[in-house]
Design an enzyme around this catalytic site. Structure first.
Site, PDB file in Angstrom:
ATOM      1  N   ARG A   1       2.854   3.771   4.911  1.00 15.40           N
ATOM      2  CA  ARG A   1       2.565   4.098   6.298  1.00 15.40           C
ATOM      3  C   ARG A   1       3.492   3.340   7.232  1.00 15.40           C
ATOM      4  NH1 ARG A   1      -3.814   3.800   7.367  1.00 15.40           N
ATOM      5  NH2 ARG A   1      -3.071   2.537   9.090  1.00 15.40           N
TER       6      ARG A   1
ATOM      7  N   ARG B   1       0.832  -1.220   0.000  1.00 12.78           N
ATOM      8  CA  ARG B   1       0.000   0.000   0.000  1.00 12.78           C
ATOM      9  C   ARG B   1       0.862   1.264   0.000  1.00 12.78           C
ATOM     10  NH1 ARG B   1      -4.849   0.889   4.260  1.00 12.78           N
ATOM     11  NH2 ARG B   1      -3.237   1.127   5.836  1.00 12.78           N
TER      12      ARG B   1
HETATM   13  P1  ADP Z   1      -6.419   0.589   9.671  1.00 10.49           P
HETATM   14  O1  ADP Z   1      -7.919   0.485   9.660  1.00 10.49           O
HETATM   15  O2  ADP Z   1      -5.823   0.275   8.341  1.00 10.49           O
HETATM   16  O3  ADP Z   1      -5.775  -0.155  10.818  1.00 10.49           O
HETATM   17  P2  ADP Z   1      -6.475   3.315  10.683  1.00 10.49           P
HETATM   18  O4  ADP Z   1      -5.886   4.489   9.991  1.00 10.49           O
HETATM   19  O5  ADP Z   1      -7.943   3.264  10.856  1.00 10.49           O
HETATM   20  O6  ADP Z   1      -5.950   2.072   9.868  1.00 10.49           O
HETATM   21  O7  ADP Z   1      -5.814   3.175  12.129  1.00 10.49           O
HETATM   22  C1  ADP Z   1      -4.423   3.234  12.329  1.00 10.49           C
HETATM   23  C2  ADP Z   1      -4.118   3.108  13.817  1.00 10.49           C
HETATM   24  O8  ADP Z   1      -4.748   4.199  14.536  1.00 10.49           O
HETATM   25  C3  ADP Z   1      -4.636   1.857  14.514  1.00 10.49           C
HETATM   26  O9  ADP Z   1      -3.767   0.764  14.357  1.00 10.49           O
HETATM   27  C4  ADP Z   1      -4.700   2.333  15.971  1.00 10.49           C
HETATM   28  O10 ADP Z   1      -3.419   2.385  16.560  1.00 10.49           O
HETATM   29  C5  ADP Z   1      -5.185   3.773  15.821  1.00 10.49           C
HETATM   30  N1  ADP Z   1      -6.659   3.884  15.872  1.00 10.49           N
HETATM   31  C6  ADP Z   1      -7.472   4.276  14.857  1.00 10.49           C
HETATM   32  N2  ADP Z   1      -8.753   4.273  15.249  1.00 10.49           N
HETATM   33  C7  ADP Z   1      -8.761   3.862  16.531  1.00 10.49           C
HETATM   34  C8  ADP Z   1      -9.787   3.642  17.485  1.00 10.49           C
HETATM   35  N3  ADP Z   1     -11.079   3.836  17.195  1.00 10.49           N
HETATM   36  N4  ADP Z   1      -9.417   3.214  18.732  1.00 10.49           N
HETATM   37  C9  ADP Z   1      -8.142   3.011  19.048  1.00 10.49           C
HETATM   38  N5  ADP Z   1      -7.118   3.196  18.193  1.00 10.49           N
HETATM   39  C10 ADP Z   1      -7.417   3.617  16.947  1.00 10.49           C
END
Ligand code: ADP
Length: 214
Positions: free
Chosen positions: A156, A123
């Site tokens: 990322r 990605r």
């Molecule tokens: P993906 O869905 O590909 O894992 P995200 O950008 O949604 O990517 O999330 C990246 C990181 O951000 C997660 O691995 C976590 O560390 C943090 N994160 C995102 N949303 C949450 C949430 N709702 N609660 C806790 N941590 C979160």
């Protein structure tokens, strides 16, 4: 229109979020994006968040919930919103309920772990726009460059293999229970729950989602 996207990392939530937000003129609230912006500020809190994200763990409930609460109170969310990456635990889903945040649709993306690992390891992101590419499955016209601006694409920090395994473990342990939770919840209210085959091509999925949301 108020929507929640649910599914493992790399299941296509971010890609579809961009389409849906455009089509329905609603803001996307991606907790991952909000947290990555917080990390860039280089504050003490930002550095704490970075360590957690780089390890593939979930950020503390209180931090995430207060960020979402603040974002949802902004005027552009009055007519609708799309939540990408929230709620991610039963605790967060409860918090939404307590705050009386209602949703119309929940879209659950289903993708096997093996494909997720392949997807995340290739990605590439255009940081400023959030456009997402893949070196093999959806390559940019020029390798390493955004199709529209020509700016460089980045990987990322948390898309490296070890971190991806940890993110998947967190997903199965803490987020997947939301599937049963919402299946039961949606029987009792007006929210519609849709399961989607996240292995389908993004343009096909886009059409399916348009039909479901109307
Ligand atoms: P993906 O869905 O590909 O894992 P995200 O950008 O949604 O990517 O999330 C990246 C990181 O951000 C997660 O691995 C976590 O560390 C943090 N994160 C995102 N949303 C949450 C949430 N709702 N609660 C806790 N941590 C979160």
């Amino acid at each position: 229109m108020r929507i929640i996207l649910l599914g493992p990392p790399g299941s296509g939530k971010g890609t579809q979020a961009n389409f849906i937000a455009d089509q329905y003129s609603i803001p996307t609230i991606s907790t991952g994006e909000i947290l990555r912006t917080a990390v860039k500020c280089n504050s003490k809190l930002g550095n704490q968040i970075k360590k957690i994200m780089d390890a593939g763990k979930l950020v503390t409930e209180e931090i995430v919930i207060s960020l979402v609460k603040r974002r949802l109170s902004q005027a552009d969310c009055y007519t609708g919103f799309l939540l990408d990456g929230f709620p991610r635990t039963i605790f967060q889903a409860h918090a939404m309920k307590v705050l009386d945040i209602k949703v119309d649709h929940i879209l659950e993306f289903q993708v096997p772990d093996k494909l997720i690992i392949a997807r995340l390891s290739g990605r590439q992101i255009h940081e400023r726009s959030g456009r997402i590419y893949h070196t093999q499955f959806y390559p940019p016209k020029t390798p390493g460059q955004d199709d529209i601006t020509g700016e460089p694409l980045v990987m990322r920090n948390d898309d490296h293999k070890e971190t991806v395994y940890q993110r998947l473990t967190e997903y199965h342990k803490r987020t997947a229970p939301l599937i049963k939770y919402y299946a039961a919840e949606t029987l009792m209210n007006n929210t519609k729950y849709h399961q989607l085959d996240g292995t389908l091509h993004m343009t096909i999925l886009k059409k399916i989602i348009s039909n479901l949301l109307g």
